[in-house]
Design an enzyme around this catalytic site. Structure first.
Site, PDB file in Angstrom:
ATOM      1  CB  THR A 151       6.092   4.431  -5.478  1.00 42.48           C
ATOM      2  OG1 THR A 151       4.980   4.619  -6.362  1.00 42.48           O
ATOM      3  CG2 THR A 151       7.373   4.931  -6.091  1.00 42.48           C
ATOM      4  CG  ASP A 152       1.904   2.733  -0.666  1.00 44.87           C
ATOM      5  OD1 ASP A 152       0.933   2.562  -1.436  1.00 44.87           O
ATOM      6  OD2 ASP A 152       1.810   2.575   0.564  1.00 44.87           O
ATOM      7  CD1 TRP A 153      -2.648   3.748  -5.879  1.00 45.35           C
ATOM      8  CD2 TRP A 153      -0.890   2.420  -5.521  1.00 45.35           C
ATOM      9  NE1 TRP A 153      -2.729   2.667  -6.743  1.00 45.35           N
ATOM     10  CE2 TRP A 153      -1.679   1.845  -6.558  1.00 45.35           C
ATOM     11  CE3 TRP A 153       0.277   1.766  -5.148  1.00 45.35           C
ATOM     12  CZ2 TRP A 153      -1.343   0.650  -7.203  1.00 45.35           C
ATOM     13  CZ3 TRP A 153       0.614   0.570  -5.793  1.00 45.35           C
ATOM     14  CH2 TRP A 153      -0.184   0.039  -6.794  1.00 45.35           C
TER      15      TRP A 153
ATOM     16  N   GLY B 167       3.613   7.711  -3.457  1.00 53.30           N
ATOM     17  CA  GLY B 167       4.756   7.799  -2.545  1.00 53.30           C
ATOM     18  C   GLY B 167       5.922   8.533  -3.184  1.00 53.30           C
TER      19      GLY B 167
END
Ligand code: BGC
Length: 762
Positions: A270-272, A274
């Protein structure tokens, strides 16, 4: 009975002291079988926030490599070391200094991604990738969180500088070159942000409402090309939602399209912070939740125990995380020096910067300049912006400003003007520091405002110097979009006055004025571009910016960069502008109703993004896609197209018919036959190539290729890519409005490529 009890005891104690299995490349399944549910649920969440004693701030992970964005968890019991992930597209981002050491850990600040794409040179991009990857490896990092390839849907997206283009083919090919370069060092990349992350406003929650056709043909196409041509170690899902679901929770996206249709073999993270629902993310096939927290691990344990998440989904994610572990530096005992070759990489950065710069205007051969005395105006001439802000900002050791670069290259500098600018800059910096306002932009530093130059200063400079350079700078970055206001998309009244006054004063003395645009994305140019003699789009071209600018200005190198996104006449001319937060300012008040362009954004322009929009609606632009001048001119001849199986080969001879050495970018657009069921773009880029440096009189035969699948359109009704039968036009062009040769080819019978019915609006 007693004997049996004794035997059992011996067996049990033997088991207890038996060595647990240790991870190797070929026993991943056995290791998973030996892991507890708790260990699995921990491994699929990153260790960056609370685990391993890391500081709870993104980009401040203090374990293993200081300033990295995060790490995975280590399990000594099973021989599983942690791997390290660090940003970002313009170079490696780690802390340049460490508390316990006097050594420094600077990284090379390469040109931002848009500059790399503007070179249209995949060999050069691969070389840059190799250099970045060497820094990744030598600083003990495993995965570079780059490249980032979201499409330039609106030019106001705050992170466009980290992205490549409004076109998916340029995007995908440049990304593949970058990935191949970085990964040739046996370190990984994370192709991001998958997908539809086309604005920063409300980036964690905005719902992108998009047709399956636009999704496939535009926003996913670059990812598809990059995955197929470079198979990156990892992909990062994005923050936003797509037709209702968070991308990290979309099995359609991460499993059906990415893995099943395109054959992606790596890990998805995931993005941070997310996504929302850890279980849904596992089910979707999102393997690693970054930066990770214990609540996510607990949530995963709970759903497995409750039977709502089958442990096999979790095991599949664990498998893919462990595959990455087995490729990592620490697992393989690879040593690293903490001493990458920064001097060699500075030269790579300089070459890349010169090749990505674009000459927008050059009336009466105002450029190149003789090495005489230059008057430098604009604060950016002295305080150059090398890149954007946020996670894509690199901690570089220095930035060469234009004034320094020009002096390094043998130009004389108008010292009076330089002193006035320098004094003003220092005063502004001191004032800023005193007020404690260190950060004006997320992750960015102090940005000085433009200095007002008195008319008599300008006329004195016009008398004493042989030409004027006026630098106009902009900076944007992560967490906020740009705005359609003066000082951002529009030049301010004082910037326009500076261009007008300087040009008038220098013209009166028979001298030239050159505007240098130090920007990360388009600004309005139409209203003032007639004024100066020349305009050089230098972009935010990295730490060697000033040296690279001087290489172009003095004529040592002919400019050969071309636009990868259109410069429109005005902001509302862009198709996406009707549905984009062009000037949104966040409010603290809770919303009762979802807000257009903030809580949801409708991609109403559909497949008509960038030049596809301007072509279709016959709108004039300030500078078209593919545009860029040179110090020489090229002639195209002998264009041919041939077919081998499903492959089309295009060849064309390009001859340098001017007086300077230079390189040319050749583009192949395809115009599909009219269709009664689908609205087709006027033309679409399908391939491109760049010549070598051609001396005057020299020619090169350029070869480009694409196949039948590449010219298909996505038919939503038939849930398939369809290559219509009929006559196709092949346009060999210097830019989207400069067609040099036209050919035709025939597709004798329709070809269909079925897909899954996914990504539908909810
Ligand atoms: C950004 C990513 C970046 C990550 C780690 C996020 O906020 O969107 O691009 O890789 O942080 O720094």
């Amino acid at each position: 009975m007693k004997k049996l009890a004794l035997l059992t005891l011996i067996l049990v104690s033997n088991l207890a002291i038996a060595q647990p299995i240790k991870l190797s490349k070929d026993n991943i399944r056995e290791v998973i079988a030996a892991m507890t549910l708790e260990e699995k649920a921990t491994l699929v969440t990153g260790a960056s926030r609370y685990g391993n004693g890391n500081a709870p701030i993104v980009g401040q992970s203090s374990v293993l490599v200081q300033g990295a964005a995060g790490t995975s968890y280590a399990f000594d019991r099973l021989g599983i070391p942690a791997f390290v992930m660090a940003d970002g597209p313009a170079g490696l981002r780690i802390s340049p200094t460490r508390n316990d050491q006097t050594n420094t850990f600077y990284c090379t600040g390469f040109p931002v991604a848009t500059v790399m794409a503007s070179s249209w040179n995949t060999t050069l991009v691969e070389q840059v990738g190799k250099a970045v990857g060497q820094e990744v490896k030598e600083y003990g990092v495993d995965i570079l969180l780059a490249p980032a390839i979201n499409l330039h849907r609106s030019l106001l997206c705050g992170r466009n500088f980290e992205y490549y283009s409004e076109d998916p083919v340029v995007t995908g090919k440049i990304a593949a070159a970058m990935i191949n370069g970085v990964e040739s060092n046996n370190v990984g990349t994370s192709l991001k942000h998958f997908a539809f992350n086309n604005q920063e406003t409300n980036r964690n929650n905005v719902n992108a409402i998009i047709s399956p056709r636009a999704a496939r043909e535009l926003y996913l196409k670059g990812f598809e090309i990059a995955v197929k041509e470079s198979q990156p170690w990892t992909i990062m899902s994005s923050y936003n939602r797509i037709n209702g679901s968070h991308t990290s929770e979309s099995r359609d996206l991460i499993t059906t399209i990415l893995r099943n249709e395109w054959g992606f073999e790596g890990m998805v993270m995931t993005d941070w912070n997310g996504g929302k629902d850890a279980s849904a993310m596992m089910k979707a096939g999102n393997d690693l939740l970054m930066p990770g927290n214990p609540a996510q691990s607990q949530a995963i344990i709970n759903v497995v125990k409750a039977g709502t998440l089958d442990e096999s989904y979790l095991d599949a994610c664990v498998y893919r995380v462990l595959e990455i572990v087995t490729k990592s530096l620490r697992f393989n005992g690879t040593s690293y020096s903490n001493k990458p070759d920064l001097n060699a990489h500075a030269q790579v950065a300089r070459n890349a910067a010169t090749e990505g710069m674009i000459l927008l205007k050059n009336d009466n051969d105002a450029l190149p300049l003789a090495k005489a005395k230059l008057a430098l105006f604009g604060v950016g001439s002295y305080d150059f912006i090398a890149g954007g802000t946020g996670s894509g900002d690199v901690n570089k050791a220095y930035v060469v400003s234009p004034v320094e670069g020009l002096a390094n290259n043998g130009f004389t500098i108008n010292e009076k003007l330089k002193n006035a600018y320098t004094k003003d800059l220092e005063a502004q910096k001191a004032k800023n520091q005193a007020s404690g306002k260190r950060y004006q932009l997320l992750g960015g530093g102090f940005r000085p405002s433009e200095r007002i130059v008195a008319k008599n200063e300008i006329s004195a400079a016009a008398r004493n110097s042989s030409a004027a350079i006026i630098t106009i700078s902009r900076q944007a970055g992560e967490g906020a979009d740009r705005k359609a206001i003066e000082g951002d998309f529009y030049l301010t009244a004082s910037e326009k006055a500076l261009i007008n006054d300087v040009t008038a004063a220098f013209k009166a003395k028979g001298k030239k004025s050159i505007v240098v645009l130090n920007i990360g994305g388009p600004v309005e140019t139409f209203s003032w571009k007639e004024v100066p003699d020349a305009i050089l789009l230098a972009w935010q071209c990295g730490q060697e910016g000033g040296n690279a600018i001087s290489d172009i200005l003095c004529g040592a190198i002919s400019p050969s960069g071309k636009l990868t996104s259109t410069f429109p006449i005005d902001i509302m001319d862009i198709g996406a502008s009707a549905n984009f937060p062009n000037n949104y300012i966040a409010s603290r008040e809770a919303r009762t109703e979802p807000l257009k362009d903030v809580d949801y954004v409708t991609y109403a322009e559909d497949i008509f993004v960038g030049y596809r929009f301007f072509d279709k609606f016959e709108k004039s632009v300030s500078y078209p896609f593919g545009y860029g001048l040179s110090y020489t001119t090229f002639k195209y001849s002998n264009a041919k197209v041939s077919k081998e199986g499903f492959k089309y080969m295009v060849t064309v001879d390009v001859k340098n018919v001017g007086k300077a050495a230079g390189k040319e970018v050749v583009k192949a657009y395809v115009s599909a036959p009219e269709s009664i069921t689908m609205n087709k773009p006027v033309k679409e880029l399908k391939a491109f190539a760049k010549t070598n440096t051609l001396q005057p009189g020299q020619s090169q035969t350029i070869t480009m290729q694409f196949d039948s699948y590449d010219i298909a359109s996505y038919d939503e009704d038939r849930v398939a890519w369809v290559t219509d039968s009929g006559d196709y036009k092949l346009l060999i062009a210097a830019s989207s409005d400069d067609i040099q040769c036209q050919l035709t080819f025939r597709v004798p019978a329709e070809i269909t490529y079925p897909t899954h019915k996914v990504l539908l609006q909810q």
